[in-house]
Design a protein around this motif. Structure first.
Motif, short mmCIF file in Angstrom:
data_model
loop_
_atom_site.label_atom_id
_atom_site.label_comp_id
_atom_site.label_asym_id
_atom_site.label_seq_id
_atom_site.Cartn_x
_atom_site.Cartn_y
_atom_site.Cartn_z
N MET A 1 0.85 -1.20 0.00
CA MET A 1 0.00 0.00 0.00
C MET A 1 0.89 1.25 0.00
O MET A 1 1.86 1.32 0.75
N GLU A 2 0.53 2.22 -0.84
CA GLU A 2 1.30 3.46 -0.91
C GLU A 2 0.97 4.33 0.31
O GLU A 2 -0.17 4.75 0.49
N GLN A 3 1.97 4.53 1.19
CA GLN A 3 1.73 5.34 2.40
C GLN A 3 1.90 6.82 2.04
O GLN A 3 2.98 7.22 1.58
N LEU A 4 0.84 7.60 2.20
CA LEU A 4 0.94 9.02 1.84
C LEU A 4 1.76 9.78 2.87
O LEU A 4 1.66 9.54 4.06
N GLU A 5 2.55 10.74 2.38
CA GLU A 5 3.37 11.59 3.26
C GLU A 5 2.78 13.00 3.23
O GLU A 5 2.21 13.41 2.21
N THR A 6 2.96 13.76 4.31
CA THR A 6 2.49 15.15 4.28
C THR A 6 3.28 15.89 3.19
O THR A 6 4.42 15.52 2.88
N MET A 7 2.65 16.94 2.63
CA MET A 7 3.21 17.61 1.44
C MET A 7 4.64 18.10 1.68
O MET A 7 5.55 17.82 0.89
N GLY A 8 4.84 18.87 2.75
CA GLY A 8 6.17 19.46 2.99
C GLY A 8 7.21 18.37 3.21
O GLY A 8 8.32 18.44 2.64
#
Ligand SMILES: C[S@@+](CC[C@H](N)C(=O)[O-])C[C@H]1O[C@@H](n2cnc3c(N)ncnc32)[C@H](O)[C@@H]1O
Length: 218
Positions: A1-8
């Motif tokens: 599963m692709e773990q999303l990271e915060t934008m910054g």
């Protein structure tokens, strides 16, 4: 599963090698950065706003054309801004770490604005108020150059937003935080957001695979 990271964090974590990646992996990048810069004003000391400036690939091309320009860059990623500051310590550069959705731009402050490969993370509903704020921040006769990844058709656009919603739900991610995931709008929807925000005319100037260049006039 692709773990999303915060934008910054996403961009700061990829700081090393970022510019090489952009230039070598994105189709047309070696052309669209200089072309974007060539459309910005060459008037000495003019004021430019850069939304999502990152390390400033567009500014690498712009400052040699207009060394006295006064540029305000806004970005969420502290590391990207630090790198930009190191590169142009001798330039009139004001850097603001924050979200362009919340940072005030002022009224009739800028001769032109630019944004390259940053705004394709947001929806049309999010963009209209942002573009309204941008419209107000431009001087009369000002314009906005948007060089960004856009979806080819409505189906592609919808697919990206549906996948982001699925990942957010699956990973229990808060709605009020920006996570890095590409949700490009179609050229038609991007143009609609700009005209809904008050821009008088939006011109389609060029396209390099998925990257489209629009010029929006105040
Ligand atoms: C792919 S980079 C592009 C940077 C630079 N314009 C270029 O083309 O090399 C996208 C940048 O947009 C910034 N960004 C994304 N969302 C933002 C927001 N809401 N406010 C300010 N910056 C944002 C990211 O932190 C990142 O530095």
């Amino acid at each position: 599963m692709e773990q999303l990271e915060t934008m910054g964090a996403f961009f700061d974590n990829r700081l090393n090698g970022y510019e090489e990646h952009q230039l070598n992996v994105i189709d047309g990048a070696k052309t669209f950065y200089p072309f974007t810069a060539s459309l910005l004003p060459t008037t000495p000391k003019c004021r430019i706003l850069d939304l999502g400036c990152g390390t400033g690939l567009e500014l690498n091309e712009y400052f040699p054309r207009n060394p006295t320009a006064s540029v305000t860059g806004i970005d969420l990623a502290a590391g990207m801004l630090e790198r930009l500051k190191e590169k142009f310590s001798d330039k009139a550069l004001t850097l603001i770490q924050g979200s362009y959705f919340t940072v005030p731009f002022g009224t009739a402050q800028f001769d032109a604005a630019v944004s390259v490969e940053s705004l394709h993370h947001f929806s049309q509903e999010q963009k209209v108020p942002l573009y309204r704020k941008l419209h107000a921040a431009l001087k009369d006769g000002g314009f906005f150059i948007l060089t960004d990844y856009m979806a080819e058709n409505d189906g592609e656009e919808q697919l990206h937003f549906a996948e982001l919603a699925r990942l957010r739900a699956e990973q229990h991610l808060p709605q009020d935080t920006f996570f890095h995931y590409d949700t490009p709008l179609t050229r038609a929807h991007e143009t609609e957001a700009l005209t809904d925000a008050g821009f008088s005319k939006v011109e389609f100037l060029r396209q390099w695979s998925g990257t489209v260049l629009l010029k929006a006039y105040k």
